[in-house]
Design an enzyme around this catalytic site. Structure first.
Site, PDB file in Angstrom:
ATOM      1  CB  SER A 113      -0.863  -0.038   1.260  1.00 18.90           C
ATOM      2  OG  SER A 113      -1.046   1.238   1.805  1.00 18.90           O
ATOM      3  CB  SER A 114       0.383   4.638  -1.395  1.00 15.64           C
ATOM      4  OG  SER A 114      -0.871   4.925  -0.823  1.00 15.64           O
ATOM      5  CB  CYS A 115       0.112   3.766   4.231  1.00 14.47           C
ATOM      6  SG  CYS A 115       0.112   2.028   4.618  1.00 14.47           S
ATOM      7  CE1 TYR A 142      -2.566  -3.378   5.616  1.00 17.94           C
ATOM      8  CE2 TYR A 142      -1.783  -1.423   4.477  1.00 17.94           C
ATOM      9  CZ  TYR A 142      -2.366  -2.666   4.437  1.00 17.94           C
ATOM     10  OH  TYR A 142      -2.751  -3.206   3.235  1.00 17.94           O
ATOM     11  CE  LYS A 146      -0.130  -5.263   3.213  1.00 26.84           C
ATOM     12  NZ  LYS A 146      -0.358  -6.525   2.491  1.00 26.84           N
ATOM     13  CG  HIS A 185      -9.722   2.586   3.087  1.00 28.37           C
ATOM     14  ND1 HIS A 185      -9.622   1.211   3.079  1.00 28.37           N
ATOM     15  CD2 HIS A 185      -8.540   3.037   3.559  1.00 28.37           C
ATOM     16  CE1 HIS A 185      -8.424   0.871   3.514  1.00 28.37           C
ATOM     17  NE2 HIS A 185      -7.738   1.954   3.815  1.00 28.37           N
TER      18      HIS A 185
HETATM   19  P1  GDP Z   1      -5.932   6.879   4.699  1.00 25.37           P
HETATM   20  O1  GDP Z   1      -5.775   7.138   3.244  1.00 25.37           O
HETATM   21  O2  GDP Z   1      -5.053   5.800   5.219  1.00 25.37           O
HETATM   22  O3  GDP Z   1      -5.815   8.140   5.517  1.00 25.37           O
HETATM   23  O4  GDP Z   1      -7.374   6.242   4.910  1.00 25.37           O
HETATM   24  P2  GDP Z   1      -8.924   6.668   4.812  1.00 25.37           P
HETATM   25  O5  GDP Z   1      -9.420   6.328   3.461  1.00 25.37           O
HETATM   26  O6  GDP Z   1      -9.597   6.005   5.957  1.00 25.37           O
HETATM   27  O7  GDP Z   1      -9.022   8.249   5.044  1.00 25.37           O
HETATM   28  C1  GDP Z   1      -8.664   9.204   4.080  1.00 25.37           C
HETATM   29  C2  GDP Z   1      -9.057  10.596   4.512  1.00 25.37           C
HETATM   30  O8  GDP Z   1     -10.490  10.717   4.496  1.00 25.37           O
HETATM   31  C3  GDP Z   1      -8.616  10.998   5.933  1.00 25.37           C
HETATM   32  O9  GDP Z   1      -8.168  12.339   5.881  1.00 25.37           O
HETATM   33  C4  GDP Z   1      -9.914  10.896   6.733  1.00 25.37           C
HETATM   34  O10 GDP Z   1      -9.940  11.737   7.870  1.00 25.37           O
HETATM   35  C5  GDP Z   1     -10.930  11.358   5.691  1.00 25.37           C
HETATM   36  N1  GDP Z   1     -12.333  10.969   5.984  1.00 25.37           N
HETATM   37  C6  GDP Z   1     -13.394  11.832   6.044  1.00 25.37           C
HETATM   38  N2  GDP Z   1     -14.511  11.186   6.376  1.00 25.37           N
HETATM   39  C7  GDP Z   1     -14.197   9.878   6.503  1.00 25.37           C
HETATM   40  C8  GDP Z   1     -14.969   8.720   6.835  1.00 25.37           C
HETATM   41  O11 GDP Z   1     -16.175   8.761   7.052  1.00 25.37           O
HETATM   42  N3  GDP Z   1     -14.291   7.542   6.881  1.00 25.37           N
HETATM   43  C9  GDP Z   1     -12.949   7.455   6.613  1.00 25.37           C
HETATM   44  N4  GDP Z   1     -12.349   6.263   6.663  1.00 25.37           N
HETATM   45  N5  GDP Z   1     -12.184   8.551   6.326  1.00 25.37           N
HETATM   46  C10 GDP Z   1     -12.805   9.742   6.265  1.00 25.37           C
END
Ligand code: GDP
Length: 314
Positions: A113-115, A142, A146, A185
């Site tokens: 993953s890109s993280c 995570y 990875k 996500h």
């Molecule tokens: P990340 O890419 O590992 O940070 O994973 P996420 O897809 O969970 O979150 C991406 C971004 O979306 C972060 O800045 C979160 O704070 C924002 N975000 C806003 N609303 C939501 C929500 O309802 N669920 C999740 N998972 N992220 C949210």
């Protein structure tokens, strides 16, 4: 030299074949006319169980292994359960790779993953940024798992001359995604939140963070096509990015998903929730040089994923 093969002649084991990524890879393999594809549900095989994993893989005797099995989750799940995200993922990937090595499987693709890249990496992020700085704290458990998987692939290449490779996709979405609001996500979370608000007539929807972080979103069928191409063409100890090459602020994603779902209320931002990494746009020149480019536009991908959600979850 990378041995050439035709999909019709090979048996492929897809670990995680029921997940978002694994199920897309199975669809792509079937379309490519794969000789045989094998997968085990988690109720049949717990990949954290070393003995069971060795037994399953040695009985199946695949020609190729694709490791799309992982404990995954969005920003909340990742930061709340670092023990499980680190331990389960290290166990899963190590068991799969050790079992593949034990029966002499020469072609294996590990997905990360890109993280894995440093929080402050230069954007767009090149593969060479790996291990050049501290990780984003909300997903470092995570990411650590990875990263050790990438190095384990490299170790098998160095020590045993295996043609094993790893690929790092950006944020993914598509049919079969997780729509649980605590663990999903952002893109599936938005589909569900805006759909439910539309149905209930809620005047506003509250989402997480400030909306300013930027993310790129790749449809999982595009990733699956990339995986098949890489297995036929790519053979390097260095990992390879799989991304769109374009990102957007989370705020813009929220407006795009709300419009696709037909939600007309207001969107509120809860800044007590974490933003995570400010930006993680992947540099995709390496995979583009191999001839792969994404085919599914974000608009089409969101529309079809919303239809899948309506048919399966709503
Ligand atoms: P990340 O890419 O590992 O940070 O994973 P996420 O897809 O969970 O979150 C991406 C971004 O979306 C972060 O800045 C979160 O704070 C924002 N975000 C806003 N609303 C939501 C929500 O309802 N669920 C999740 N998972 N992220 C949210």
């Amino acid at each position: 030299m990378l041995p050439e093969f035709a999909w019709g002649d090979v048996k492929v084991y897809v670990a995680g074949h029921n997940g978002l990524v694994g199920s897309a890879i199975v669809r792509a393999l079937k379309t490519a006319g794969v000789g045989e594809v094998i997968g085990y549900r988690s109720s049949e095989l717990d990949l954290r169980d070393r003995e069971a994993t060795f037994t399953a893989i040695s009985e199946a005797k695949p020609d190729i292994v694709i490791d799309a099995a992982a404990k995954v989750g969005g920003i909340m799940a990742n930061s709340t359960y670092p023990v499980e995200f680190l331990r389960d993922n290290v166990l899963i990937q190590t068991n799969i790779m050790d079992a593949a090595h034990a029966i002499d499987i020469d072609r294996l693709l590990f997905l990360g993953s890109s993280c894995i890249y440093p929080r402050a990496a230069t954007q767009p992020i090149r593969e060479s940024s790996l291990m050049t700085g501290p990780l984003e704290p909300t997903n470092q458990a995570y990411a650590m798992a990875k990263i050790s998987g990438i190095f384990y692939i490299e170790a098998h290449r160095t020590e045993y001359d295996r043609h094993w490779i790893s690929a790092m996709p950006t944020n993914l979405y598509g049919p079969g995604d997780n729509f649980d609001l605590e663990t999903s996500h952002v893109l599936p979370a938005f589909i569900r939140r805006f759909h439910e608000a539309k149905v209930s007539g809620a005047p506003s929807v509250t989402v997480w963070g400030t909306g300013s972080p930027r993310r790129e979103f790749l449809h999982v069928d595009d990733l699956a096509a990339a995986c098949l191409m890489l297995l036929q063409k790519y053979d390097s100890h260095e990992t390879i990015n799989v991304g769109l090459g374009d990102d957007m602020p989370i705020k813009e994603l929220a407006e795009t998903v709300a419009a696709a779902v037909g939600y007309e209320g207001t969107i509120q931002w809860d800044s007590s929730k974490p933003d995570g990494m400010p930006r993680k746009l992947l540099d995709t020149s390496r995979i583009n040089d191999l001839g792969w480019f994404p085919q599914i536009s974000l608009a089409d991908g969101i529309a079809s994923t919303y239809q899948w959600y309506l048919a399966n979850n709503a």
